[in-house]
Write an enzyme that holds these catalytic residues in place. Sequence first.
Site, PDB file in Angstrom:
ATOM      1  N   CYS A  13       0.759  -1.325   0.044  1.00 43.10           N
ATOM      2  CA  CYS A  13       0.107  -0.102  -0.003  1.00 43.10           C
ATOM      3  C   CYS A  13       0.931   1.198  -0.039  1.00 43.10           C
ATOM      4  O   CYS A  13       2.159   1.230   0.160  1.00 43.10           O
ATOM      5  CB  CYS A  13      -0.955  -0.047   1.275  1.00 43.10           C
ATOM      6  SG  CYS A  13       0.065  -0.062   2.843  1.00 43.10           S
ATOM      7  N   HIS A  41       5.441  -6.434   7.655  1.00 40.72           N
ATOM      8  CA  HIS A  41       5.357  -7.667   8.075  1.00 40.72           C
ATOM      9  C   HIS A  41       5.344  -8.613   6.902  1.00 40.72           C
ATOM     10  O   HIS A  41       4.671  -9.364   6.479  1.00 40.72           O
ATOM     11  CB  HIS A  41       4.133  -7.830   8.714  1.00 40.72           C
ATOM     12  CG  HIS A  41       3.818  -6.999   9.948  1.00 40.72           C
ATOM     13  ND1 HIS A  41       2.514  -6.554  10.279  1.00 40.72           N
ATOM     14  CD2 HIS A  41       4.545  -6.679  10.718  1.00 40.72           C
ATOM     15  CE1 HIS A  41       2.451  -6.063  11.442  1.00 40.72           C
ATOM     16  NE2 HIS A  41       3.755  -6.055  11.726  1.00 40.72           N
ATOM     17  N   HIS A  75       3.404   2.483  10.526  1.00 39.99           N
ATOM     18  CA  HIS A  75       2.224   1.917  11.518  1.00 39.99           C
ATOM     19  C   HIS A  75       2.007   3.351  12.501  1.00 39.99           C
ATOM     20  O   HIS A  75       0.801   3.378  13.071  1.00 39.99           O
ATOM     21  CB  HIS A  75       2.705   1.003  12.191  1.00 39.99           C
ATOM     22  CG  HIS A  75       2.694  -0.312  11.509  1.00 39.99           C
ATOM     23  ND1 HIS A  75       3.910  -0.884  10.915  1.00 39.99           N
ATOM     24  CD2 HIS A  75       1.982  -1.458  11.506  1.00 39.99           C
ATOM     25  CE1 HIS A  75       3.874  -1.791  10.186  1.00 39.99           C
ATOM     26  NE2 HIS A  75       2.696  -2.186  10.445  1.00 39.99           N
ATOM     27  N   GLU A 131       0.025  -0.062  15.087  1.00 48.92           N
ATOM     28  CA  GLU A 131      -0.730   1.057  14.823  1.00 48.92           C
ATOM     29  C   GLU A 131      -1.669   1.118  16.125  1.00 48.92           C
ATOM     30  O   GLU A 131      -2.012   2.508  16.478  1.00 48.92           O
ATOM     31  CB  GLU A 131      -1.496   0.816  13.489  1.00 48.92           C
ATOM     32  CG  GLU A 131      -2.472   2.020  13.112  1.00 48.92           C
ATOM     33  CD  GLU A 131      -3.559   1.890  12.242  1.00 48.92           C
ATOM     34  OE1 GLU A 131      -4.544   2.356  12.253  1.00 48.92           O
ATOM     35  OE2 GLU A 131      -3.299   1.052  11.257  1.00 48.92           O
ATOM     36  N   SER A 226       1.424 -11.544   8.796  1.00 51.79           N
ATOM     37  CA  SER A 226       0.683 -10.477   8.537  1.00 51.79           C
ATOM     38  C   SER A 226      -0.716 -10.414   8.793  1.00 51.79           C
ATOM     39  O   SER A 226      -1.556 -11.521   8.062  1.00 51.79           O
ATOM     40  CB  SER A 226       0.915 -10.109   7.047  1.00 51.79           C
ATOM     41  OG  SER A 226       0.134  -9.423   6.422  1.00 51.79           O
ATOM     42  N   SER A 227      -1.058  -9.670   9.588  1.00 49.50           N
ATOM     43  CA  SER A 227      -2.813  -9.673   9.726  1.00 49.50           C
ATOM     44  C   SER A 227      -3.623  -9.523   8.528  1.00 49.50           C
ATOM     45  O   SER A 227      -4.630 -10.368   8.198  1.00 49.50           O
ATOM     46  CB  SER A 227      -3.306  -8.771  10.886  1.00 49.50           C
ATOM     47  OG  SER A 227      -2.676  -9.088  11.868  1.00 49.50           O
ATOM     48  N   SER A 270       1.510  -6.167   2.431  1.00 44.48           N
ATOM     49  CA  SER A 270       2.990  -5.941   3.047  1.00 44.48           C
ATOM     50  C   SER A 270       3.733  -7.033   2.026  1.00 44.48           C
ATOM     51  O   SER A 270       4.830  -7.335   2.367  1.00 44.48           O
ATOM     52  CB  SER A 270       2.827  -6.524   4.555  1.00 44.48           C
ATOM     53  OG  SER A 270       2.149  -7.971   4.577  1.00 44.48           O
TER      54      SER A 270
END
Length: 287
Positions: A13, A41, A75, A131, A226-227, A270
């Site tokens: 992003c 991440h 973040h 974050e 990575s969430s 990510s």
Amino acid sequence: MIDIEIDNKSGFCFGVINAIEKAEEHLSGGNTLHCLGDIVHNGREVARLQQLGLQTIDHNQFAQMHNTNVLLRAHGEPPSTYKLANDNNIKLIDASCPVVLKLQNRIKTTYENIKNSTAQIVIYGKKGHAEVNGLVGQTQNTAIVIENENDLQLLDLKKDIYLFSQTTKSLEGFNSLVKIIENKIIEPAEFHFFDTICRQVANRIPNIKKFAAAKDIILFVSDPKSSNGKQLFECCKAVNSNSFFISSPDEIADLHIDLTKAIGICGATSTPRWLMEKVAEQVRNLL
């Protein structure tokens, strides 16, 4: 003919691109640079930047440093980080995402306006996420973090609620919480909510579902920690059962899939583009 397509809407992003560009720019001059936490991440991208000289540190190490340069990743960070940097003469290269900084300011302003009342600032997000720590820091660590409906028991429904969201959370999940709180809050308490989800991230969900549904096989490339990667992979899996989560091109051979089918390659916010390209190259090599 081999049918392999990389999703052009997958990958870094804006916030991550900005942070990595700042790191590369600083490292190109041969300067020493530390990064407070993993810059992204994704272990492979972190390793690439480490080879260029970027050194990842944690907050305990940061507290012991003086007279050096430290990069703040996308973040964002709480006010305490900036104060410590000032006290220890640390030069910050601030790569905090503009969307995150705007949200921090909104939460800080709200906190200043209601801090002498019984109102509650609530953040929909992942507890302990970098974050979220930065957002909670804007309220002198008084904000309540909720991850899902089960955490609503932490709220006092007889008191005013101001709800914000971590920028990368699910829009669907946020809207669901809003409806539940609207129905449960006890008047005369007031409920104020603010949709602070980054649309560049939120739009990944419908985009990746459309991409995954159009392919026979999906190779989803992401780091397990990575969430965002976990969330987007579940979206792929929901519309295409032949979706596979991989972190490295080397994992493809173990999947035992028909590589002559139409293959789509996509990833998280990510996931670096170069890694998805490596996956496509490996598919061609195996064929």
